[in-house]
Design an enzyme around this catalytic site. Structure first.
Site, PDB file in Angstrom:
ATOM      1  N   SER A  17       0.811  -1.221   0.000  1.00 20.44           N
ATOM      2  CA  SER A  17       0.000   0.000   0.000  1.00 20.44           C
ATOM      3  C   SER A  17       0.841   1.267   0.000  1.00 20.44           C
ATOM      4  O   SER A  17       0.393   2.314  -0.490  1.00 20.44           O
ATOM      5  CB  SER A  17      -0.932   0.011   1.217  1.00 20.44           C
ATOM      6  OG  SER A  17      -0.194  -0.062   2.422  1.00 20.44           O
ATOM      7  N   ASP A 188       0.126   6.214  11.193  1.00 22.93           N
ATOM      8  CA  ASP A 188      -0.120   4.980  11.944  1.00 22.93           C
ATOM      9  C   ASP A 188       1.167   4.196  12.174  1.00 22.93           C
ATOM     10  O   ASP A 188       1.121   3.042  12.599  1.00 22.93           O
ATOM     11  CB  ASP A 188      -1.140   4.105  11.217  1.00 22.93           C
ATOM     12  CG  ASP A 188      -0.671   3.675   9.823  1.00 22.93           C
ATOM     13  OD1 ASP A 188       0.426   4.089   9.402  1.00 22.93           O
ATOM     14  OD2 ASP A 188      -1.412   2.926   9.157  1.00 22.93           O
ATOM     15  N   HIS A 191       2.109   3.863   7.277  1.00 26.20           N
ATOM     16  CA  HIS A 191       1.781   4.563   6.036  1.00 26.20           C
ATOM     17  C   HIS A 191       2.260   6.009   6.116  1.00 26.20           C
ATOM     18  O   HIS A 191       1.819   6.754   6.992  1.00 26.20           O
ATOM     19  CB  HIS A 191       0.273   4.518   5.791  1.00 26.20           C
ATOM     20  CG  HIS A 191      -0.237   3.139   5.581  1.00 26.20           C
ATOM     21  ND1 HIS A 191      -0.773   2.385   6.598  1.00 26.20           N
ATOM     22  CD2 HIS A 191      -0.261   2.350   4.470  1.00 26.20           C
ATOM     23  CE1 HIS A 191      -1.133   1.194   6.120  1.00 26.20           C
ATOM     24  NE2 HIS A 191      -0.822   1.150   4.834  1.00 26.20           N
TER      25      HIS A 191
END
Length: 211
Positions: A17, A188, A191
């Site tokens: 991601s 977090d 990310h």
């Protein structure tokens, strides 16, 4: 020494991601809105002529075994001149949130297999980005027991495959210290924020030159 690639090369970014950054859901050229786009923009802004093609094949949630499963279609078939890989934090994260363990030995075996195919089937240059963690929760410090050996694997593989190495873990943790704490760099812990992506992009662009 920076990697040198022809000015009309195809450059492929692979990962999870952190690389994906919504590239599959946003309209446009499919580069997403993170370090991949920023690095491509930095390369295109250089004064020398540049006809580089940038491809992003990051997929949110991927672990190294997921890259193995899609390597034919999403890497080998695209015939890039440079392959940039960032993978590993989900191999750690799933241990702690789901009890799904990818051993360091399995991670290294699969990662080496991916890079061997890039070298042997494509003859492409390789750039490896360390997986990283910028802890924002106390329990995330425990993740380092699992992640740190993976970072060492990436460093060994960079040496083995004569790859450029982006030391992302140290860079982002230092950036956190300089900008008021981890949430400024990775909300977090995993990310990156826009600032975190910019740190990665500048470092990435500093490792690549066109010829």
């Amino acid at each position: 020494m920076p990697l040198r690639v022809p000015a009309d090369s195809t450059i492929l970014f692979q990962g999870d991601s952190i690389t994906d950054t919504s590239r599959r859901t946003q309209p446009g050229d499919g580069l997403g809105n993170g370090y991949v786009r920023m690095a491509a923009d930095l390369m295109r802004e250089r004064p020398q002529p540049c006809e580089l093609t940038f491809l992003n094949r990051g997929v949110s949630g991927n672990r190294v075994a997921d890259l193995v499963a899609r390597w034919d279609e999403d890497t080998i078939a695209l015939k890039p001149a440079l392959v940039s890989v960032l993978i590993g934090v989900n191999d750690t994260w799933r241990r702690y949130d789901s009890g799904e363990v990818t051993t360091t030995a399995d991670y290294e075996r699969d990662y080496r297999g991916l890079l061997s195919r890039v070298r042997d089937e494509l003859g492409a240059r390789i750039l490896l980005v360390e997986p990283f963690l910028v802890p924002v929760e106390e329990e995330q410090w425990d993740w380092r027991e699992d992640l740190d050996p993976r970072i060492q694997v990436v460093r060994r593989l960079a040496e083995e495959f004569d790859a450029a190495l982006l030391p992302a873990d140290g860079l982002l943790n230092q950036a956190a210290r300089e900008h008021g704490g981890a949430p400024a760099v990775a909300g977090d812990g995993v990310h990156p924020t826009p600032l975190g992506h910019a740190v990665l992009a500048r470092a990435w662009a500093g490792l690549v030159e066109t010829a």
